[in-house]
Write a protein that holds these residues in place. Sequence first.
Motif, PDB file in Angstrom:
ATOM      1  N   SER A   1    -147.465  87.980 -17.404  1.00 17.13           N
ATOM      2  CA  SER A   1    -147.997  87.432 -18.665  1.00 17.13           C
ATOM      3  C   SER A   1    -148.544  86.018 -18.461  1.00 17.13           C
ATOM      4  O   SER A   1    -149.580  85.654 -19.004  1.00 17.13           O
ATOM      5  CB  SER A   1    -146.947  87.488 -19.778  1.00 17.13           C
TER       6      SER A   1
ATOM      7  N   GLU B   1    -147.050  95.425 -22.824  1.00 16.60           N
ATOM      8  CA  GLU B   1    -146.504  95.946 -24.079  1.00 16.60           C
ATOM      9  C   GLU B   1    -147.512  96.894 -24.727  1.00 16.60           C
ATOM     10  O   GLU B   1    -148.183  96.548 -25.712  1.00 16.60           O
ATOM     11  CB  GLU B   1    -146.202  94.789 -25.026  1.00 16.60           C
TER      12      GLU B   1
ATOM     13  N   LYS C   1    -148.376  96.231 -30.015  1.00 23.06           N
ATOM     14  CA  LYS C   1    -148.229  97.309 -29.023  1.00 23.06           C
ATOM     15  C   LYS C   1    -149.317  98.356 -29.246  1.00 23.06           C
ATOM     16  O   LYS C   1    -149.088  99.373 -29.914  1.00 23.06           O
ATOM     17  CB  LYS C   1    -146.832  97.929 -29.155  1.00 23.06           C
TER      18      LYS C   1
END
Lengths: 311, 311, 311
Positions: B14, B195, B165
């Motif tokens: 991330s 995600e 998501k």
Amino acid sequence: MKNYTKIKDIPNLSETIKDAILLKMNPFEFQNLGQHKTLVMLFFNSSLRTRLSTEKAAKNLGMEVTILNVNDAWNLEFEDGTIMNMDKSEHVKDAAQVISQYADIIAVRAFPSLTDKAKDESEFILNSFKKYATVPIVNMESATAHPLQALADAITLTELTEKAKPKVVLSWAPHPKALPQAVANSFVEMMQDLEVDLTITHPEGYELSEAITKDTPINHNQEEALKDADFVYVKNWSSYKDYGQNLNQDNNWMMTQEKLGKAKFMHCLPVRRNVVVEDAVLDSDQSVVIKQANNRTYAAQVVLKQILEDL
Amino acid sequence: MKNYTKIKDIPNLSETIKDAILLKMNPFEFQNLGQHKTLVMLFFNSSLRTRLSTEKAAKNLGMEVTILNVNDAWNLEFEDGTIMNMDKSEHVKDAAQVISQYADIIAVRAFPSLTDKAKDESEFILNSFKKYATVPIVNMESATAHPLQALADAITLTELTEKAKPKVVLSWAPHPKALPQAVANSFVEMMQDLEVDLTITHPEGYELSEAITKDTPINHNQEEALKDADFVYVKNWSSYKDYGQNLNQDNNWMMTQEKLGKAKFMHCLPVRRNVVVEDAVLDSDQSVVIKQANNRTYAAQVVLKQILEDL
Amino acid sequence: MKNYTKIKDIPNLSETIKDAILLKMNPFEFQNLGQHKTLVMLFFNSSLRTRLSTEKAAKNLGMEVTILNVNDAWNLEFEDGTIMNMDKSEHVKDAAQVISQYADIIAVRAFPSLTDKAKDESEFILNSFKKYATVPIVNMESATAHPLQALADAITLTELTEKAKPKVVLSWAPHPKALPQAVANSFVEMMQDLEVDLTITHPEGYELSEAITKDTPINHNQEEALKDADFVYVKNWSSYKDYGQNLNQDNNWMMTQEKLGKAKFMHCLPVRRNVVVEDAVLDSDQSVVIKQANNRTYAAQVVLKQILEDL
């Protein structure tokens, strides 16, 4: 330096080797010297080490580099006075002058035919560029010489020798393909200019040009020749007498750990493993081939530096 | 980062995606990081996007870039202990060490044979460079993985998603030529680390390696799979089970405007129009393929930046 | 300047020529203008002068340069709406948009087929890039035009003329291979925009497109046409009427010292010696072909400069 087409173009060999070792310690010291200067690299034949090391050397000096694979462009005519109505699109006389408009230095790689000895010895490709270009020419391996490799070899030897006058042996090796004499020629000429005790060993029929070997001892008995060697340079070349022929594939000439003794192993690469030399040698600490490859950069860099300084 | 041969080499995904988005806003912020560093890009296969984006990324960081089409040079030997008396001129063991003398990072593109599954899965080209080179290796698409593409896809998805998501579907498409599984493999692995709600849809017989898909749902009914998708990644690959076979050319699997619904359309390019996807999709605002191509630069740049920082 | 695909794209020709001559005197004056800008050079055909001069021009302006031989990558589709299930891997619509992500300017070289006149005249390769790319396009010789060469010719003529209105003759020459009309077309168009007295001479059947020649006098008698010429531009081209045919190999049309008189000899190069022009002319002081080649750099540089200023 005005050009670097042969070893004798180096004005002061021991100074040049020292300079190269200094460049290796501080590769970017002269990064302004090549500013706004362009190296055009012309390849008539493929290249890995020479391409990468010379490009890096030029960029270390701040030069712009342009790569041209000549065969991607077109066929050049080299004969004077021909009526160009066949497959040649441009005369080297024009091409060399034109490229000189875009280059401050031109580097040329052009291998021999290995079929026409007189033509190969005339170095017609390299010498045509030298004749017609209006900028300096660097030899990136020509029909009969590889002076950048020989300079890298001299640097390597100088870095590694622990003796005032080491024993150096050039040992012929078998190879499935007929190869040029260029690397061997330039290595012999370079060693003749250094403080070394040089011996050449090869099977009968593989004598290099006498104009190169001069009074360097030649021994056809490899075992005898290798005795007490400090450096063993292994290399295949095709016959010079029976020009370009692969007379002998005798695997007994392959370099082995046993034959090498305590000597350092040198080779210009690329090398055929277990044909030219056994794996055990290349993978041992006695092999200095990667150091030689690394020194290609500083050999090219010191040559380009001296040419730039003389522009 | 020490190497980037697979997605798992990214230490913090991330953070890396965020970093890439920052680089995109200010591409020249780290233009001193790569100063006096050289990226050598080795191509065993042709390239457009990977070549241009990786070269640009390196130059944005101030690196020198050298491109080498390996096939223009010579054939490399990859097997250990062979007697190299055939068509291979140099062993990768030597070539990789040599190139490491001229490079600070080596990037390699080497596609699979699609005929020898075990050999392809061994990633012998990429892994030989990783084993023998003494500098970091970047994968510019190997036999089984294309992690730079997958990182660009992750950046694109992160930039565009409006949901915590999103539903992402990887949808197989027909193609006249047998293609590698590399892009699909890396996309699946990348999505598993984000995600997202990932579904794979393809005709029977096109199952990817279970080592890749793990517990990701696979649906052979494309219509069902695409339902309510936010992002649809379309890609052909040849059969993994019947290795390298093009089992099915069923045009019904082509992506259409109707099937796509309101989802964003993704593809790594190059894409066969009206075979893989109809013109209407590619030419619509739902297509984000050009954005993906643009993000290839920043994917490469963030990877090179992290490697340079760890040198 | 927004693009440079044709001569008419030059906003102010006389200013542009003057600017080019200034750049030649001080090539690095605008070396910051191209900083952080990339020129991608796309070659569908081989190149020597155009490659080296355009690359040098861009680097003089501080640009990064990337060379891509398109044929090393893959075949592009140029037709709209096709089902791409044959040998074309990517549509130019996508390729041009993608390359625009990595380039600030795209330069394209794409020769004609010389078999399909309508298709060649549509300039489908160049114009497809112009249509789909989102960055400026520079023509590095297309099917029907070579505007960088013509601009270099105009610079050369301006530098050398001693008259307010020199007599310029474009004289067709024989050649063993069918060649494009591009250089002749662009030269004629350029001369029409300069203060010169232009005459074209060629054997019957070699008329260029009337859309190009307009009211420029055409004389099939070479001797008459050459009378009192100040500049003679020699060039072969294949028939436009019998499209792409090599109708005539009449060696009497070769340029000789005798025919040339006191005129300056011009040619774009490469040139077939003793077919197009005899050695004596090329090797004399009347030949200005090397100056023309040198001016290719400043033609490209002034064009890139004007495009960069308009980005």
